[in-house]
Design a protein around this motif. Sequence first.
Motif, PDB file in Angstrom:
ATOM      1  N   LEU A 162       0.840  -1.210   0.000  1.00  0.00           N
ATOM      2  CA  LEU A 162       0.000   0.000   0.000  1.00  0.00           C
ATOM      3  C   LEU A 162       0.865   1.246   0.000  1.00  0.00           C
ATOM      4  O   LEU A 162       0.596   2.225  -0.721  1.00  0.00           O
ATOM      5  CB  LEU A 162      -0.926  -0.008   1.222  1.00  0.00           C
ATOM      6  CG  LEU A 162      -2.080  -1.013   1.204  1.00  0.00           C
ATOM      7  CD1 LEU A 162      -2.780  -1.044   2.553  1.00  0.00           C
ATOM      8  CD2 LEU A 162      -3.096  -0.662   0.109  1.00  0.00           C
ATOM      9  N   LEU A 167      -1.040   4.413  -1.300  1.00  0.00           N
ATOM     10  CA  LEU A 167      -2.365   4.278  -0.708  1.00  0.00           C
ATOM     11  C   LEU A 167      -2.257   4.309   0.817  1.00  0.00           C
ATOM     12  O   LEU A 167      -1.289   3.799   1.389  1.00  0.00           O
ATOM     13  CB  LEU A 167      -3.023   2.962  -1.141  1.00  0.00           C
ATOM     14  CG  LEU A 167      -3.371   2.836  -2.628  1.00  0.00           C
ATOM     15  CD1 LEU A 167      -3.910   1.439  -2.921  1.00  0.00           C
ATOM     16  CD2 LEU A 167      -4.393   3.894  -3.033  1.00  0.00           C
ATOM     17  N   VAL A 170      -5.022   0.815   5.963  1.00  0.00           N
ATOM     18  CA  VAL A 170      -6.386   0.618   6.449  1.00  0.00           C
ATOM     19  C   VAL A 170      -6.400   0.793   7.966  1.00  0.00           C
ATOM     20  O   VAL A 170      -5.576   0.210   8.686  1.00  0.00           O
ATOM     21  CB  VAL A 170      -6.899  -0.784   6.065  1.00  0.00           C
ATOM     22  CG1 VAL A 170      -8.269  -1.043   6.655  1.00  0.00           C
ATOM     23  CG2 VAL A 170      -6.921  -0.931   4.544  1.00  0.00           C
ATOM     24  N   SER A 181      -9.730  -5.800   3.515  1.00  0.00           N
ATOM     25  CA  SER A 181      -9.896  -4.423   3.030  1.00  0.00           C
ATOM     26  C   SER A 181      -8.627  -3.938   2.329  1.00  0.00           C
ATOM     27  O   SER A 181      -8.693  -3.269   1.285  1.00  0.00           O
ATOM     28  CB  SER A 181     -10.233  -3.496   4.196  1.00  0.00           C
ATOM     29  OG  SER A 181     -11.447  -3.875   4.807  1.00  0.00           O
ATOM     30  N   SER A 182      -7.465  -4.287   2.868  1.00  0.00           N
ATOM     31  CA  SER A 182      -6.202  -3.887   2.238  1.00  0.00           C
ATOM     32  C   SER A 182      -6.035  -4.562   0.882  1.00  0.00           C
ATOM     33  O   SER A 182      -5.620  -3.921  -0.096  1.00  0.00           O
ATOM     34  CB  SER A 182      -5.027  -4.259   3.149  1.00  0.00           C
ATOM     35  OG  SER A 182      -5.114  -3.594   4.387  1.00  0.00           O
ATOM     36  N   GLN A 185      -8.303  -2.895  -1.722  1.00  0.00           N
ATOM     37  CA  GLN A 185      -7.754  -1.613  -2.183  1.00  0.00           C
ATOM     38  C   GLN A 185      -6.653  -1.825  -3.214  1.00  0.00           C
ATOM     39  O   GLN A 185      -6.621  -1.153  -4.252  1.00  0.00           O
ATOM     40  CB  GLN A 185      -7.185  -0.836  -0.990  1.00  0.00           C
ATOM     41  CG  GLN A 185      -8.219  -0.090  -0.167  1.00  0.00           C
ATOM     42  CD  GLN A 185      -7.588   0.978   0.703  1.00  0.00           C
ATOM     43  OE1 GLN A 185      -6.670   1.668   0.285  1.00  0.00           O
ATOM     44  NE2 GLN A 185      -8.099   1.105   1.917  1.00  0.00           N
ATOM     45  N   LEU A 188      -8.161  -3.084  -6.626  1.00  0.00           N
ATOM     46  CA  LEU A 188      -8.799  -2.021  -7.404  1.00  0.00           C
ATOM     47  C   LEU A 188      -7.758  -1.077  -7.990  1.00  0.00           C
ATOM     48  O   LEU A 188      -7.921  -0.570  -9.116  1.00  0.00           O
ATOM     49  CB  LEU A 188      -9.776  -1.250  -6.522  1.00  0.00           C
ATOM     50  CG  LEU A 188     -11.016  -2.029  -6.061  1.00  0.00           C
ATOM     51  CD1 LEU A 188     -11.830  -1.197  -5.080  1.00  0.00           C
ATOM     52  CD2 LEU A 188     -11.877  -2.434  -7.258  1.00  0.00           C
ATOM     53  N   HIS A 189      -6.678  -0.848  -7.231  1.00  0.00           N
ATOM     54  CA  HIS A 189      -5.654   0.088  -7.700  1.00  0.00           C
ATOM     55  C   HIS A 189      -4.914  -0.454  -8.921  1.00  0.00           C
ATOM     56  O   HIS A 189      -4.673   0.289  -9.891  1.00  0.00           O
ATOM     57  CB  HIS A 189      -4.662   0.372  -6.567  1.00  0.00           C
ATOM     58  CG  HIS A 189      -3.675   1.444  -6.895  1.00  0.00           C
ATOM     59  ND1 HIS A 189      -3.990   2.799  -6.861  1.00  0.00           N
ATOM     60  CD2 HIS A 189      -2.362   1.376  -7.287  1.00  0.00           C
ATOM     61  CE1 HIS A 189      -2.935   3.506  -7.201  1.00  0.00           C
ATOM     62  NE2 HIS A 189      -1.928   2.658  -7.460  1.00  0.00           N
TER      63      HIS A 189
END
Length: 743
Positions: A162, A167, A170, A181-182, A185, A188-189
């Motif tokens: 991240l 990013l 979280v 959740s991480s 992310q 999607l990135h």
Amino acid sequence: MASHSDTLVVFFGATAGANGGKLGSDEREIILLVWQIVDLHEKKVGKLQRCLVKPDTLELTDQCKEETGLTLEDLVKAEPLDKVLQQFQQSVSSELKCLGRSSYTLCVNSPLVIRQALHPEASKKNLVLPECFFSFVDVRKEFHKCCPNAGPVQKLELASMLEYVGLPAVSEQMMGVREVSSMVQLTLHILAEPYNHEFSCVETVKYKFDSGTCSKTEPVDSETVIRARGLPWQSSDQDIARFFKGLSIAKGGVALCLNAQGRRNGEALVRFINPEHRDLALERHKHHMGSRYIEVYKATGEEFLKIAGGTSNEVAQFLSKENQVIIRMRGLPFTATPQEVVSFLGPESPVTDGTEGLLFVKYPDGRPTGDAFVLFSCEEYAQNALKKHKQILGKRYIELFRSTAAEVQQVLNRYMSTPLISTLPPSPIVPVPVLATPSFLPAASSTRDCVRLRGLPYTAGIEDILEFMGEHTVDIKPHGVHMVLNQQGRPSGDAFIQMKSSDKAFMVAQKCHKKTMKDRYVEVFQCSTEEMSIVLMGGTLNRSGLSPPPCKLPCLSPPTAYAAFPTPPAILSEAALYQPPLLAAPRPPQTTAHSPAHTLAYYPPHPHLYMNMNMNYTAYYPSPPVSPSTVSYFAAPPGAMAAAVASQPHHAAAAAASPVLPQPGALVRMQGLPYNTGVKDILSFFQGYQLQPDAVLILYNFSGQCSGEALITFPSEETARRAVAERSNHPFYGQQVHLVFCN
């Protein structure tokens, strides 16, 4: 796309023990599953799902409680693993239907949750996992393809990935939710600009192990091989593959190890498809197969090929049929035919291609060993065959158990590559009977001035023994440490030490018994040199007393009539050129017109000496007893014998001129004897034929066990032929034996 899937299911799991990089290494059960759907087309996410799992053993480690924040009270109310997996399927299917998607692939942060936790636990609980758990993508590997400069895949963490792409971390504190959740992310990135990544690196989990053969010339990477130790003796390759469930074993990559008697020794060499899977297998050290824990160590490709490799065309042809179940049969009558074996197995377990699916194991001279391998086309037929275990064929009960392609290779290699009775290489010097005890061996005595060390680490050397003895080292006689090696020349875990007196030996046995050497406790027993000699011949010695060796017969010790022969120094130096197994083997028969009676050339076991720290220690090789197959008795060249006899006193020469037989007469050979047969049993069988105990010679194999054969000397040829005719059809303790007159 992920293997042409429409969606990813980001998946996370935690166990009741170690998590993170050690997930699954302690066999703890899964207690938490978290997942969330990502639509690869619309770049949308579904609802995050979190389910607790009730383990069979309600116990949490302190580390687990701290990391997950869960308590036993939380888990008591949860559903077991099989119910939670049903909820997972129903939840994912429902969401996919709402999104209008039809397929999905799991996405994980590490393969550990799939390979080391979920599959092994499901295998132990006999759960059938949904198909979706047999393929997945690793978000770290996918991220590495997009950002190759971020570092090695093995060192990538969610927080560092991240941070690398800018990013924020979280903020969620709940374990499982934070990780999922991480991963969402990151997913999607890398799906968006500028990466536009497609998930294509799909890993798979094998549904079943594929048996097969391995050639000795095939290259095997040592970084892919492990040794498993402590296996139940009846384990098959499928059982071992089940123990390593979740990891991919190479085709034919399970090789069960056999001992000197051709029986499984509880070890196996396993070859994986790559070093990554081998490293995961090492994490299963001391995991359990049933109630037994299995040790897992690194091994080499050379060791694997030594066990599994084969070049026999007969074996290759037998194993050329794929997807066959192999059963090993042991204890077959030597006269059993393929048709009799097929009939014994019955119509409910048909052999693949009839008699073509049978492979009889034979000695190099073509004699049957009593072993055979059988092919079955399916598991059902094999199970039916195993029900015949210990049923009777002819007059013998037959053992049946599962086998492997590697075991077929190993058994055939063992029997076909080594002759039963080896011969010495040609030598310009002919050994005459060497019967005097060499000066560097301890003379037999009943004085208990020795100690035996049992249970030594196999890597232990003389320095370790001296350190183990401590202050008692000064009481050891010169040249008084004797390391015992097995028939392969490797440490047996035993050693004998001669002390200066019986009192010193008693003190050592009292103070050093069960002391530790390299994490192993060593047993120390007081004994005599006489007892030491018996143990070196195959007997046993412990605090309960002494058990004589199973092969304490004239074939292991020279006849007393020869005791007058001195030991020529030239003969000793020449004999030292040969390895001990060869020294115990007789020469092939040679005939001459000068002497009608042959004399046995006797070769006693010869010790090797090693120098270490100015002290000699003797490495004893227990030598196999001589097993003559005919009356000719493998004589030495008479010319050399005549020269040797001529130089001896008259009574010694007379003794040397007679063959080493219990007494003159006619010989009968018994075959098919039980392995626990004794001289009294044979005398009882031939009751009424006026036989003396010294008329019976039981033959032993290289490991010192009864070979199933014996030679019996009868007073005359007429008596011998009558015994063969009258006793051939009589059972020997419920077992049929074969009698042959040796003319």
